[in-house]
Scaffold this motif. Structure first.
Motif, PDB file in Angstrom:
ATOM      1  N   VAL A 193      -0.348   1.247  -5.792  1.00  0.00           N
ATOM      2  CA  VAL A 193      -1.230   0.701  -4.762  1.00  0.00           C
ATOM      3  C   VAL A 193      -2.689   0.895  -5.164  1.00  0.00           C
ATOM      4  N   CYS A 194      -3.009   2.051  -5.705  1.00  0.00           N
ATOM      5  CA  CYS A 194      -4.384   2.303  -6.155  1.00  0.00           C
ATOM      6  C   CYS A 194      -4.777   1.351  -7.276  1.00  0.00           C
ATOM      7  N   THR A 195      -3.835   1.012  -8.142  1.00  0.00           N
ATOM      8  CA  THR A 195      -4.121   0.044  -9.202  1.00  0.00           C
ATOM      9  C   THR A 195      -4.455  -1.316  -8.614  1.00  0.00           C
ATOM     10  N   ILE A 196      -3.714  -1.724  -7.597  1.00  0.00           N
ATOM     11  CA  ILE A 196      -3.994  -2.991  -6.914  1.00  0.00           C
ATOM     12  C   ILE A 196      -5.396  -2.969  -6.312  1.00  0.00           C
ATOM     13  N   VAL A 197      -5.748  -1.867  -5.663  1.00  0.00           N
ATOM     14  CA  VAL A 197      -7.059  -1.766  -5.018  1.00  0.00           C
ATOM     15  C   VAL A 197      -8.172  -1.734  -6.057  1.00  0.00           C
ATOM     16  N   ARG A 198      -7.954  -1.100  -7.174  1.00  0.00           N
ATOM     17  CA  ARG A 198      -8.983  -1.088  -8.228  1.00  0.00           C
ATOM     18  C   ARG A 198      -9.266  -2.499  -8.725  1.00  0.00           C
ATOM     19  N   ARG A 199      -8.241  -3.324  -8.790  1.00  0.00           N
ATOM     20  CA  ARG A 199      -8.418  -4.703  -9.256  1.00  0.00           C
ATOM     21  C   ARG A 199      -9.025  -5.600  -8.181  1.00  0.00           C
ATOM     22  N   ALA A 200      -8.760  -5.270  -6.906  1.00  0.00           N
ATOM     23  CA  ALA A 200      -9.273  -6.084  -5.797  1.00  0.00           C
ATOM     24  C   ALA A 200      -9.726  -5.156  -4.671  1.00  0.00           C
ATOM     25  N   PRO A 201     -10.876  -4.485  -4.848  1.00  0.00           N
ATOM     26  CA  PRO A 201     -11.314  -3.493  -3.850  1.00  0.00           C
ATOM     27  C   PRO A 201     -11.518  -4.071  -2.458  1.00  0.00           C
ATOM     28  N   ALA A 202     -11.820  -5.353  -2.363  1.00  0.00           N
ATOM     29  CA  ALA A 202     -12.093  -5.949  -1.044  1.00  0.00           C
ATOM     30  C   ALA A 202     -10.900  -5.850  -0.107  1.00  0.00           C
ATOM     31  N   ILE A 203      -9.702  -5.605  -0.638  1.00  0.00           N
ATOM     32  CA  ILE A 203      -8.515  -5.461   0.217  1.00  0.00           C
ATOM     33  C   ILE A 203      -8.765  -4.427   1.311  1.00  0.00           C
ATOM     34  N   LEU A 204      -9.486  -3.363   0.975  1.00  0.00           N
ATOM     35  CA  LEU A 204      -9.700  -2.295   1.948  1.00  0.00           C
ATOM     36  C   LEU A 204     -10.716  -2.664   3.020  1.00  0.00           C
ATOM     37  N   SER A 205     -11.320  -3.830   2.909  1.00  0.00           N
ATOM     38  CA  SER A 205     -12.241  -4.280   3.958  1.00  0.00           C
ATOM     39  C   SER A 205     -11.583  -5.265   4.920  1.00  0.00           C
ATOM     40  N   TYR A 206     -10.358  -5.706   4.611  1.00  0.00           N
ATOM     41  CA  TYR A 206      -9.676  -6.676   5.457  1.00  0.00           C
ATOM     42  C   TYR A 206      -8.962  -5.975   6.605  1.00  0.00           C
ATOM     43  N   GLY A 207      -8.894  -6.657   7.746  1.00  0.00           N
ATOM     44  CA  GLY A 207      -8.231  -6.090   8.906  1.00  0.00           C
ATOM     45  C   GLY A 207      -6.721  -6.043   8.733  1.00  0.00           C
ATOM     46  N   ILE A 208      -6.106  -4.968   9.194  1.00  0.00           N
ATOM     47  CA  ILE A 208      -4.655  -4.843   9.087  1.00  0.00           C
ATOM     48  C   ILE A 208      -3.954  -5.883   9.959  1.00  0.00           C
TER      49      ILE A 208
END
Length: 287
Positions: A193-208
């Motif tokens: 999951v951390c690898t995914i976020v490193r490649r696309a950090p904006a994921i953590l700004s999207y609403g659940i």
């Protein structure tokens, strides 16, 4: 016979006292701020130099009424010295008027040195998210940077823009819950999951609820795909509109019986997408 007697004229009715009209909001702001030369110069600075309507700013941030004009000039010069334009500064002050009376020197120093963000990247980040200059360093900026560096293992220096924007978010309320949600929803281990976020950090700004959940559901139920596999291959999936791009393109491919990777389906232009459909139809005719 009685003599005709004229009656004395009646006194005129009393003139009603006019009810004073309460001052408008703008007038009240001006009265509250004083009508001196210094205050008028302050209004001129806000309207003529920053091209902002001063009255909403004074309502949102009353401290502007008593703040010395040189302090406002210092705040503007500070932003200009870090690569922002006057127009950029106006957008920042419109979003957070308190920065006019509290120059964000410490925040700019943190972003420039700790992140670190060189002037072009710093400007892009602040224009996209003025909150970066208003956020608390010990409560928000520093914990978010530590989270990205040590929890996500994002070691790139400087931070990419998408990651820099995450510094304005709370770790406990936003960043960590979304990271844990992705792990639970996909079944992927934390390092993946951390690898995914490193490649696309904006994921953590999207609403659940507004983004991640409906798109994951459509990926699994609507497209019959394995989210873990697809997100590992193409983590930018969440950046595309579900109703504007993902669903209509998938439906077009499904109806025409055309196979295409999710990455190609979402990233190619409309013209190229149509060309792929034509090529697929011609290929079927030849066979």
């Amino acid at each position: 016979m009685l003599a005709h007697t004229s009656l004395p004229p009646l006194p005129p009715p009393p003139t009603p006292t006019p009810t004073p009209t309460p001052p408008t909001r703008r007038a009240a702001v001006v009265v509250g701020g004083g009508g001196g030369v210094e205050f008028r110069r302050k209004l001129h600075f806000l309207s003529a130099e920053l091209h902002l309507d001063p009255f909403p700013l004074l309502v949102l941030h009353p401290e502007l009424r008593s703040a010395p004009l040189p302090l406002l000039h210092d705040s503007l010069r500070l932003l200009l010295s870090h690569g922002l334009s006057a127009g950029d500064a106006s957008r920042v002050f419109a979003a957070f008027p308190s920065l006019l009376t509290s120059p964000p020197e410490e925040s700019l120093r943190f972003l420039s040195a700790a992140a670190p963000l060189p002037p072009p990247l710093l400007r892009a980040a602040v224009v996209r998210s003025p909150r970066l200059l208003a956020a608390s360093i010990p409560d928000t900026l520093s914990p978010a940077l530590h989270f990205l560096r040590h929890r996500i293992s994002l070691r790139r220096r400087p931070l990419p823009l998408a990651a820099a924007l995450l510094l304005a978010f709370s770790v406990d309320r936003t960043l960590l819950p979304k990271l844990l949600f992705l792990g639970n929803a996909t079944g992927l281990p934390d390092p993946a999951v951390c690898t995914i976020v490193r490649r696309a950090p904006a994921i953590l700004s999207y609403g659940i609820e507004t983004n991640l959940t409906p798109k994951l559901k459509f990926l699994a139920d609507g497209m019959g795909k394995d989210p873990a596999t697809e997100l590992t291959e193409f983590p930018h999936y969440f950046a595309f509109s579900l109703e504007g791009r993902i669903r209509p393109r998938h439906e077009t491919l499904r109806v025409r019986g055309v196979e295409m990777s999710i990455k190609d389906m979402l990233t190619i232009s409309d013209d190229e997408f149509k060309e792929r459909l034509v090529d697929a139809a011609l290929s079927k005719q030849r066979t």
